[in-house]
Design a protein around this motif. Structure first.
Motif, mmCIF file in Angstrom:
data_model
loop_
_atom_site.group_PDB
_atom_site.id
_atom_site.type_symbol
_atom_site.label_atom_id
_atom_site.label_comp_id
_atom_site.label_asym_id
_atom_site.label_seq_id
_atom_site.Cartn_x
_atom_site.Cartn_y
_atom_site.Cartn_z
ATOM 1 N N UNK A 163 -5.740 -2.333 9.774
ATOM 2 C CA UNK A 163 -5.678 -3.677 9.190
ATOM 3 C C UNK A 163 -7.065 -4.228 8.890
ATOM 4 N N UNK A 164 -7.991 -4.085 9.834
ATOM 5 C CA UNK A 164 -9.344 -4.604 9.616
ATOM 6 C C UNK A 164 -10.023 -3.907 8.446
ATOM 7 N N UNK A 165 -9.742 -2.614 8.274
ATOM 8 C CA UNK A 165 -10.328 -1.878 7.148
ATOM 9 C C UNK A 165 -9.766 -2.381 5.823
ATOM 10 N N UNK A 166 -8.477 -2.660 5.771
ATOM 11 C CA UNK A 166 -7.847 -3.127 4.531
ATOM 12 C C UNK A 166 -8.316 -4.530 4.179
ATOM 13 N N UNK A 186 1.048 -0.332 2.068
ATOM 14 C CA UNK A 186 1.005 0.217 0.706
ATOM 15 C C UNK A 186 0.985 -0.826 -0.418
ATOM 16 N N UNK A 187 1.853 -1.867 -0.387
ATOM 17 C CA UNK A 187 1.796 -2.830 -1.494
ATOM 18 C C UNK A 187 0.513 -3.639 -1.543
ATOM 19 N N UNK A 188 -0.102 -3.902 -0.391
ATOM 20 C CA UNK A 188 -1.372 -4.631 -0.391
ATOM 21 C C UNK A 188 -2.493 -3.749 -0.926
ATOM 22 N N UNK A 189 -2.481 -2.477 -0.575
ATOM 23 C CA UNK A 189 -3.491 -1.553 -1.091
ATOM 24 C C UNK A 189 -3.453 -1.466 -2.612
ATOM 25 N N UNK A 197 -9.606 5.352 -1.652
ATOM 26 C CA UNK A 197 -9.360 6.699 -1.133
ATOM 27 C C UNK A 197 -9.625 6.798 0.364
ATOM 28 N N UNK A 198 -10.656 6.141 0.837
ATOM 29 C CA UNK A 198 -10.941 6.144 2.281
ATOM 30 C C UNK A 198 -9.840 5.435 3.036
ATOM 31 N N UNK A 199 -9.391 4.300 2.526
ATOM 32 C CA UNK A 199 -8.327 3.538 3.174
ATOM 33 C C UNK A 199 -7.022 4.338 3.182
ATOM 34 N N UNK A 200 -6.772 5.048 2.076
ATOM 35 C CA UNK A 200 -5.578 5.872 2.003
ATOM 36 C C UNK A 200 -5.654 7.018 3.009
ATOM 37 N N UNK A 201 -6.837 7.578 3.200
ATOM 38 C CA UNK A 201 -7.012 8.656 4.174
ATOM 39 C C UNK A 201 -6.776 8.147 5.595
ATOM 40 N N UNK A 202 -7.267 6.945 5.882
ATOM 41 C CA UNK A 202 -7.040 6.353 7.211
ATOM 42 C C UNK A 202 -5.558 6.084 7.422
ATOM 43 N N UNK A 203 -4.881 5.618 6.372
ATOM 44 C CA UNK A 203 -3.440 5.384 6.469
ATOM 45 C C UNK A 203 -2.700 6.677 6.780
ATOM 46 N N UNK A 261 7.465 6.126 2.852
ATOM 47 C CA UNK A 261 6.650 4.970 2.475
ATOM 48 C C UNK A 261 5.173 5.203 2.783
ATOM 49 N N UNK A 262 4.867 5.728 3.973
ATOM 50 C CA UNK A 262 3.480 5.761 4.437
ATOM 51 C C UNK A 262 2.763 7.099 4.224
ATOM 52 N N UNK A 263 3.499 8.192 4.107
ATOM 53 C CA UNK A 263 2.844 9.492 3.981
ATOM 54 C C UNK A 263 3.034 10.129 2.607
ATOM 55 N N UNK A 264 3.737 9.447 1.725
ATOM 56 C CA UNK A 264 3.894 9.981 0.378
ATOM 57 C C UNK A 264 2.702 9.557 -0.475
ATOM 58 N N UNK A 265 2.187 10.416 -1.353
ATOM 59 C CA UNK A 265 1.059 10.035 -2.214
ATOM 60 C C UNK A 265 1.378 8.813 -3.066
ATOM 61 N N UNK A 266 0.374 7.963 -3.231
ATOM 62 C CA UNK A 266 0.569 6.739 -4.011
ATOM 63 C C UNK A 266 1.018 7.043 -5.433
#
Length: 317
Positions: A163-166, A186-189, A197-203, A261-266
């Motif tokens: 959360x802090x990273x986002x 995901x919707x906020x990103x 890309x870094x945030x997606x990797x952390x997710x 929702x969380x592990x599928x590619x955007x």
């Protein structure tokens, strides 16, 4: 590249508004009543389990964890529903970035705790069915408390990092619409005006720790449980098989949709699909899980009826 963007340089703090399901007043009322009914059913079902655990003789290890799971699911759903209901009937009410971050933190924390507890409960079932003679030696009160503490400690730690990273991301414009009914990751990103890309990797890392690892532990536990149940040729064995299969169905439903929702590619995910999947793990699984342990469990039903009847008799006297 975003420094010169007029939308990014708009004055005022960043605010978000949630996507309204429908603008038709009649449908808004129906949706409001539907989600309110589901929430009340979740509240009553999970409260009943906590009540039975506190006011009956069902103080086994499984019900110890189940009461904690029920409490988490009550708060988990409440974090989403109250703001959601206010947005269905009313106009689009903006939520500041800090408020969105707070909802995201608690939602991810409670959802992660839910996943950890489901994995712990699968292990408890494994010990109870596959090693019944060693159950009391393995599942001590100290171990149970330690597992709960680990679950409720690891979940907020992971959620805080994500959360802090986002929240450090820049968002284009003063007010943005989230195509969702809550501030989920995901919707906020998707609204960020920066490289994510870094945030997606952390997710993905958090998703693997929260979803993949517990799911694999659950699968391994149920493989051993299934093998043990198949060796039981009695009515008790069939009853255990039915209970385990019902619970496993709920677990698979929960993890399957969370993973999508969380592990599928955007690039391959759809916002509408994410919203539909979120409705399942926000409303459906918290509702079905207590039903399995109340309507499908004669011990819980008996203890609940006994507690209510004894309370009524006491008040009458």
């Amino acid at each position: 590249m975003f420094a010169g963007s007029p939308a990014l340089n708009q004055p005022g703090p960043t605010e978000f508004v949630f996507h309204v399901f429908t603008a038709v007043p009649e449908f808004q009322v129906l949706l409001f009543l539907l989600f309110l009914l589901l929430y009340l059913m979740i509240l009553c079902g999970n409260t009943a389990i906590i009540w039975v655990r506190a006011h009956s003789s069902l103080r086994t290890t499984m019900y110890f964890f189940l009461s904690y799971l029920s409490f988490v699911e009550i708060v988990y759903t409440t974090v989403v529903v109250l703001l959601m209901l206010s947005n269905i009937l009313g106009a689009q009410k903006p939520i500041p970035l800090a408020g969105c971050g707070a909802q995201m933190f608690f939602f991810v924390t409670l959802g992660s705790t839910d996943c950890f507890l489901l994995a712990v409960m699968a292990y408890v079932r494994y010990v109870a069915i596959c090693h019944p003679l060693h159950y009391t030696l393995v599942m001590t009160q100290k171990l149970c408390v330690q597992m709960v503490v680990c679950a409720v400690s690891l979940a907020p730690f992971l959620s805080l990092q994500l959360t802090s990273l986002i929240l450090t991301l820049p968002f284009c414009g003063h007010r943005r619409e989230i195509n969702h009914f809550l501030c989920d990751v995901p919707p906020v990103l998707r609204l960020a005006c920066a490289d994510i890309r870094v945030h997606q990797a952390v997710l993905y890392v958090v998703g693997i720790v929260v979803l993949t690892v517990p799911f694999l532990l659950i699968c391994v536990s149920y493989v051993f449980i299934t093998c043990a149940i198949l060796r039981i040729r009695s009515a008790e064995g069939r009853r255990r098989a039915f209970t385990c299969s019902s619970h496993l169905t709920v677990v698979l439903l929960h993890y399957f949709h969370c993973t999508l929702v969380y592990l599928r590619p955007q690039s391959s995910s759809s916002q509408d699909e994410d919203l539909q999947f979120a409705l399942i793990y926000t409303f459906v699984t918290p509702l079905i899980n207590p039903l399995i342990y109340t309507l499908r469990n004669k011990d819980v039903k008996g203890a609940l009826i006994k507690s209510i009847s004894s309370k009524g008799t006491g008040e009458a006297l």
